[in-house]
Scaffold this active site. Structure first.
Site, PDB file in Angstrom:
ATOM      1  N   GLY A 104     -31.815  31.469  51.413  1.00 40.06           N
ATOM      2  CA  GLY A 104     -31.663  30.169  52.081  1.00 40.06           C
ATOM      3  C   GLY A 104     -32.453  29.096  51.350  1.00 40.06           C
ATOM      4  O   GLY A 104     -31.976  27.975  51.148  1.00 40.06           O
ATOM      5  N   TYR A 147     -36.281  51.716  53.458  1.00 35.89           N
ATOM      6  CA  TYR A 147     -36.456  51.121  52.126  1.00 35.89           C
ATOM      7  C   TYR A 147     -35.110  51.091  51.386  1.00 35.89           C
ATOM      8  O   TYR A 147     -34.657  50.030  50.952  1.00 35.89           O
ATOM      9  CB  TYR A 147     -37.471  51.943  51.346  1.00 35.89           C
ATOM     10  N   ARG A 188     -47.867  57.076  44.888  1.00 31.84           N
ATOM     11  CA  ARG A 188     -46.907  57.109  43.774  1.00 31.84           C
ATOM     12  C   ARG A 188     -47.410  58.106  42.741  1.00 31.84           C
ATOM     13  O   ARG A 188     -48.617  58.231  42.501  1.00 31.84           O
ATOM     14  CB  ARG A 188     -46.712  55.720  43.181  1.00 31.84           C
TER      15      ARG A 188
HETATM   16  N1  LIG Z   1     -43.101  49.658  41.031  1.00 30.25           N
HETATM   17  C1  LIG Z   1     -41.955  50.287  40.955  1.00 30.25           C
HETATM   18  O1  LIG Z   1     -41.872  51.353  40.345  1.00 30.25           O
HETATM   19  C2  LIG Z   1     -40.708  49.712  41.598  1.00 30.25           C
HETATM   20  C3  LIG Z   1     -39.503  50.420  41.451  1.00 30.25           C
HETATM   21  C4  LIG Z   1     -38.367  49.897  42.052  1.00 30.25           C
HETATM   22  C5  LIG Z   1     -38.400  48.695  42.726  1.00 30.25           C
HETATM   23  N2  LIG Z   1     -39.592  48.051  42.844  1.00 30.25           N
HETATM   24  C6  LIG Z   1     -39.591  46.789  43.609  1.00 30.25           C
HETATM   25  O2  LIG Z   1     -40.403  45.825  42.978  1.00 30.25           O
HETATM   26  C7  LIG Z   1     -41.090  45.052  43.959  1.00 30.25           C
HETATM   27  C8  LIG Z   1     -42.587  45.073  43.670  1.00 30.25           C
HETATM   28  O3  LIG Z   1     -43.038  46.410  43.703  1.00 30.25           O
HETATM   29  P1  LIG Z   1     -44.558  46.795  43.435  1.00 30.25           P
HETATM   30  O4  LIG Z   1     -44.560  48.126  42.802  1.00 30.25           O
HETATM   31  O5  LIG Z   1     -45.266  45.688  42.766  1.00 30.25           O
HETATM   32  O6  LIG Z   1     -45.076  46.986  44.933  1.00 30.25           O
HETATM   33  P2  LIG Z   1     -46.416  46.484  45.627  1.00 30.25           P
HETATM   34  O7  LIG Z   1     -46.502  47.167  46.945  1.00 30.25           O
HETATM   35  O8  LIG Z   1     -47.570  46.619  44.699  1.00 30.25           O
HETATM   36  O9  LIG Z   1     -46.121  44.941  45.835  1.00 30.25           O
HETATM   37  C9  LIG Z   1     -45.326  44.440  46.870  1.00 30.25           C
HETATM   38  C10 LIG Z   1     -45.992  43.168  47.375  1.00 30.25           C
HETATM   39  O10 LIG Z   1     -45.172  42.606  48.403  1.00 30.25           O
HETATM   40  C11 LIG Z   1     -46.036  42.170  49.444  1.00 30.25           C
HETATM   41  N3  LIG Z   1     -45.272  42.153  50.699  1.00 30.25           N
HETATM   42  C12 LIG Z   1     -44.816  43.196  51.416  1.00 30.25           C
HETATM   43  N4  LIG Z   1     -44.163  42.752  52.505  1.00 30.25           N
HETATM   44  C13 LIG Z   1     -44.209  41.403  52.465  1.00 30.25           C
HETATM   45  C14 LIG Z   1     -43.729  40.380  53.317  1.00 30.25           C
HETATM   46  N5  LIG Z   1     -43.047  40.651  54.453  1.00 30.25           N
HETATM   47  N6  LIG Z   1     -43.966  39.088  52.972  1.00 30.25           N
HETATM   48  C15 LIG Z   1     -44.661  38.784  51.843  1.00 30.25           C
HETATM   49  N7  LIG Z   1     -45.151  39.721  51.009  1.00 30.25           N
HETATM   50  C16 LIG Z   1     -44.927  41.013  51.320  1.00 30.25           C
HETATM   51  C17 LIG Z   1     -47.167  43.179  49.467  1.00 30.25           C
HETATM   52  O11 LIG Z   1     -48.321  42.697  50.127  1.00 30.25           O
HETATM   53  C18 LIG Z   1     -47.375  43.414  47.981  1.00 30.25           C
HETATM   54  O12 LIG Z   1     -48.295  42.515  47.429  1.00 30.25           O
HETATM   55  C19 LIG Z   1     -40.733  45.624  45.313  1.00 30.25           C
HETATM   56  O13 LIG Z   1     -39.695  44.863  45.883  1.00 30.25           O
HETATM   57  C20 LIG Z   1     -40.217  46.998  44.991  1.00 30.25           C
HETATM   58  O14 LIG Z   1     -39.264  47.457  45.928  1.00 30.25           O
HETATM   59  C21 LIG Z   1     -40.743  48.532  42.307  1.00 30.25           C
END
Ligand SMILES: NC(=O)c1ccc[n+]([C@@H]2O[C@H](COP(=O)([O-])OP(=O)(O)OC[C@H]3O[C@@H](n4cnc5c(N)ncnc54)[C@H](O)[C@@H]3O)[C@@H](O)[C@H]2O)c1
Length: 316
Positions: A104, A147, A188
């Site tokens: 949005g 998820y 992880r």
């Molecule tokens: N790290 C990986 O291997 C991996 C693999 C596939 C997808 N991803 C995607 O990449 C993105 C980042 O992953 P990451 O490993 O850095 O995870 P992470 O948990 O370190 O970071 C996620 C961040 O999002 C914030 N967050 C969660 N809910 C929120 C909300 N409602 N509003 C605002 N902030 C919120 C958390 O506080 C955190 O800082 C995620 O969307 C994840 O699904 C990561």
């Protein structure tokens, strides 16, 4: 010549988000990090606070956000089972309501928007390696579904906003990424093994350890995300796999970590959790062809940097 952009990174206080903020700042952009710190950590971004081009707001993406930006990287979402299963309803809301709110916002300010989706949309894949045209094999009601299905619904929203409103969107499907600033105890596998090895605990391997994963070093992941966002607007929205196709069994990873840390830890086998995928390996030919992107950092080098970081975390 670089045109300076105002870029919103949701989830910018997390593992990947903090590296992304850092990289975008190093390219001269203005970065606004929005995070509710549900599982992120201010320490991940504290070194960026001195930059006049960096701002942080505590914000939950399940609520609308009104800011003026040119681009949005939507990363906000708990990403590890430990975190996303702690409050599954909030996880699903973050993916779905968060996507609606950020789309949005993008629509209102005409920003380009990228979604970090995940290899989890393939579920326990029936084809191997996974290409983007594989639709997945996902349990809709299991303990990982908040998820997996949340991310699938978010992809759908991104595609529909593109079709219905002509929004410029990009969908990246990230496979396991690792590196410094991973949460030390969110379960992880890479951080888990390293912490266990460094603290002399047994490394917990679920099942017989023959399940495979591929591990992409964070710098490669971030380069891929930026390359996808920066790709010429030719209507290509993805999804695009970003990951390292070199496959390792979990047992190989455990042994490598023990060897690299010089640990005396042993391996302990536990029951396989529900819906744990047996194999995961990205087909990255699309990214190689369209972005000329290929991961370049070998597991051994990436692990070295990650071990150094987690050693520092334990010592502090
Ligand atoms: N790290 C990986 O291997 C991996 C693999 C596939 C997808 N991803 C995607 O990449 C993105 C980042 O992953 P990451 O490993 O850095 O995870 P992470 O948990 O370190 O970071 C996620 C961040 O999002 C914030 N967050 C969660 N809910 C929120 C909300 N409602 N509003 C605002 N902030 C919120 C958390 O506080 C955190 O800082 C995620 O969307 C994840 O699904 C990561």
């Amino acid at each position: 010549m670089l045109s300076v952009k105002r870029i919103l990174v949701t989830g910018g206080g997390g593992f990947l988000g903090s590296h992304l903020c850092e990289k975008l700042l190093s390219k001269g952009h203005e970065v606004l990090c929005a995070d509710n710190f549900f599982c992120g950590n201010k320490n991940n971004i504290i070194h960026l606070y001195g930059s006049p081009r960096f701002e942080v707001i505590r914000h939950d993406v399940t609520f609308p956000l009104y800011v003026e930006v040119d681009e949005i990287y939507n990363l906000a979402c708990p990403a590890s089972p430990v975190h996303y299963q702690r409050d599954p309803v909030q996880t699903l809301k973050t993916s779905v309501h968060g996507a609606i709110n950020m789309l949005g916002l993008a629509k209102r300010v005409r920003a380009k928007i990228l979604q970090t989706s995940t290899s989890e949309v393939y579920g326990d894949p029936a084809v191997h390696p996974q290409r983007e045209n594989y639709w997945g094999n996902v349990n809709p009601i299991g303990i990982r579904s908040c998820y997996d299905e949340g991310k699938r619904a978010a992809e759908c929203l991104f595609a529909d906003y593109h079709r219905q409103h002509g929004l410029r969107v990009k969908i990246a499907r990230l496979f396991n990424s690792y590196g410094p600033r991973m949460h030390p105890n969110d379960g992880r596998v890479v951080s888990n093994f390293i912490i266990q090895a460094l603290t002399g605990k047994n490394l917990t391997v679920y099942g017989d350890g023959s399940q495979t994963r591929s591990f992409c070093y964070v710098d490669d992941t971030i380069d891929g995300l930026i390359a996808l966002m920066d790709k010429t607007d030719d209507g290509f929205i993805g999804p695009m796999n970003l990951g390292n196709p070199t496959e390792f069994t979990i047992l190989e990873l455990a042994n490598l970590v023990i060897e690299m840390t010089g640990s005396k830890s042993k391996i302990e086998f536990r029951d396989l959790p529900q819906d744990d995928p047996a194999r995961r390996k990205p087909d990255i030919s699309l990214a190689a062809e369209l972005l000329k992107w290929n991961p370049s950092i070998a597991l051994i080098d990436g692990l070295q940097a990650t071990i150094r970081h987690l050693k520092g975390v334990i010592e502090s």
